[in-house]
Scaffold this active site. Sequence first.
Site, PDB file in Angstrom:
ATOM      1  N   HIS A   1      -7.365  -5.031   9.802  1.00 51.77           N
ATOM      2  CA  HIS A   1      -7.040  -4.582   8.171  1.00 51.77           C
ATOM      3  C   HIS A   1      -5.794  -5.514   7.914  1.00 51.77           C
ATOM      4  O   HIS A   1      -4.698  -5.546   9.178  1.00 51.77           O
ATOM      5  CB  HIS A   1      -7.374  -2.842   8.163  1.00 51.77           C
TER       6      HIS A   1
ATOM      7  N   ASP B   1       0.716  -1.066  -0.054  1.00 48.96           N
ATOM      8  CA  ASP B   1       0.145   0.075  -0.399  1.00 48.96           C
ATOM      9  C   ASP B   1       0.942   1.533  -0.167  1.00 48.96           C
ATOM     10  O   ASP B   1       2.301   1.166   0.097  1.00 48.96           O
ATOM     11  CB  ASP B   1      -1.150  -0.401   1.146  1.00 48.96           C
TER      12      ASP B   1
ATOM     13  N   GLU C   1     -10.095  -1.984   4.805  1.00 46.95           N
ATOM     14  CA  GLU C   1     -10.756  -1.893   6.722  1.00 46.95           C
ATOM     15  C   GLU C   1     -12.163  -2.135   6.512  1.00 46.95           C
ATOM     16  O   GLU C   1     -12.181  -3.859   5.491  1.00 46.95           O
ATOM     17  CB  GLU C   1     -11.143  -0.458   6.396  1.00 46.95           C
TER      18      GLU C   1
ATOM     19  N   ASN D   1      -8.097  -3.753  13.952  1.00 52.22           N
ATOM     20  CA  ASN D   1      -9.552  -3.782  13.610  1.00 52.22           C
ATOM     21  C   ASN D   1      -9.085  -5.020  12.677  1.00 52.22           C
ATOM     22  O   ASN D   1     -10.463  -5.213  11.652  1.00 52.22           O
ATOM     23  CB  ASN D   1      -9.779  -2.011  13.268  1.00 52.22           C
TER      24      ASN D   1
HETATM   25  C1  F6R Z   1       1.116  -1.704   5.965  1.00 51.76           C
HETATM   26  C2  F6R Z   1       0.042  -2.698   5.955  1.00 51.76           C
HETATM   27  C3  F6R Z   1      -0.486  -2.428   7.349  1.00 51.76           C
HETATM   28  C4  F6R Z   1      -0.151  -2.566   9.140  1.00 51.76           C
HETATM   29  C5  F6R Z   1      -1.160  -3.145   9.977  1.00 51.76           C
HETATM   30  C6  F6R Z   1      -0.572  -2.939  10.943  1.00 51.76           C
HETATM   31  O1  F6R Z   1       1.570  -1.853   5.165  1.00 51.76           O
HETATM   32  O2  F6R Z   1      -0.489  -2.656   5.290  1.00 51.76           O
HETATM   33  O3  F6R Z   1      -1.590  -3.469   7.401  1.00 51.76           O
HETATM   34  O4  F6R Z   1       0.334  -3.740   8.755  1.00 51.76           O
HETATM   35  O5  F6R Z   1      -1.740  -1.204   9.614  1.00 51.76           O
HETATM   36  O6  F6R Z   1       0.197  -1.803  11.592  1.00 51.76           O
HETATM   37  P1  F6R Z   1       1.594  -1.925  12.694  1.00 51.76           P
HETATM   38  O7  F6R Z   1       2.649  -2.788  12.020  1.00 51.76           O
HETATM   39  O8  F6R Z   1       2.474  -0.499  12.762  1.00 51.76           O
HETATM   40  O9  F6R Z   1       0.866  -2.470  13.631  1.00 51.76           O
END
Ligand code: F6R
Length: 246
Positions: A138, A67, A143, A136
């Site tokens: 994702h 992303d 989301e 959540n």
């Molecule tokens: C980032 C991504 C997100 C993160 C998720 C967890 O490229 O795709 O899905 O993996 O937000 O974030 P952290 O690792 O910061 O807890």
Amino acid sequence: MKIITVDNYNEMSKAAAQLVEQQILGNRETVLGLATGSTPLGLYENMIEGYQKRGISYRNVQTLNLDEYRGLGKTHPNSYYTFMCDKLFSQLDIPLANVHLPDGTTQPVEAECRRYEALFDRIGPPHLQILGMGTNGHIGFNEPGTAEHSLTHCVELDESTRANNARFFESADAVPTHAITLGIASILKSGKIVLLASGKKKAEAVKRLLDQEISEDFPASFLWKHEDVTLIVDRDAYQLAQQERR
Ligand code: F6R
């Protein structure tokens, strides 16, 4: 889903790096799917160590990230392109021509989504996809409410996601409201998926994932539809799920 439980974040990162290195030693032209955020930072440190101390070369590896924030260009200090260059690419021997992320600035955004999905299919799909998980549920920036058949698309970020990511920005308001992300169906095209989860903050999400109820409300649950997923989870993140299993 194979579940590997480890003691802590460092062990999780090492176990994930071993899987990445095995993959690359088996195929020097591996396509890796990569994530940003805090979770994979230890993995990236271990990959750098593997390159520096054990000669694991990334010269012929290609990478496809999940992303990118909408509106942030490659040179923006908070773009995921910059993050990946700082934390990983600049410290490996991978040519920058081999690293791929969506471009957050291309107009119209739909054209960029189509371009990235086509690139993902042409270069990839990844032999091995690394994933973190939002509190959540994702994955990528898919989301809650994202459809299973979704391909690369532009999303409005959840307030909880923006709040979680505010730590990387000057202020909470500076976190972009939208992002481009691979879809659920894109992610599920990968050969193998390694999902990482660490810390108490992720315990509720891990518990919900391991309930095995597949639903759009909890996007990571779609991973149950893939036949080769390994969850590497540390003690703190596994705590609630484990209590339930007793
Ligand atoms: C980032 C991504 C997100 C993160 C998720 C967890 O490229 O795709 O899905 O993996 O937000 O974030 P952290 O690792 O910061 O807890």
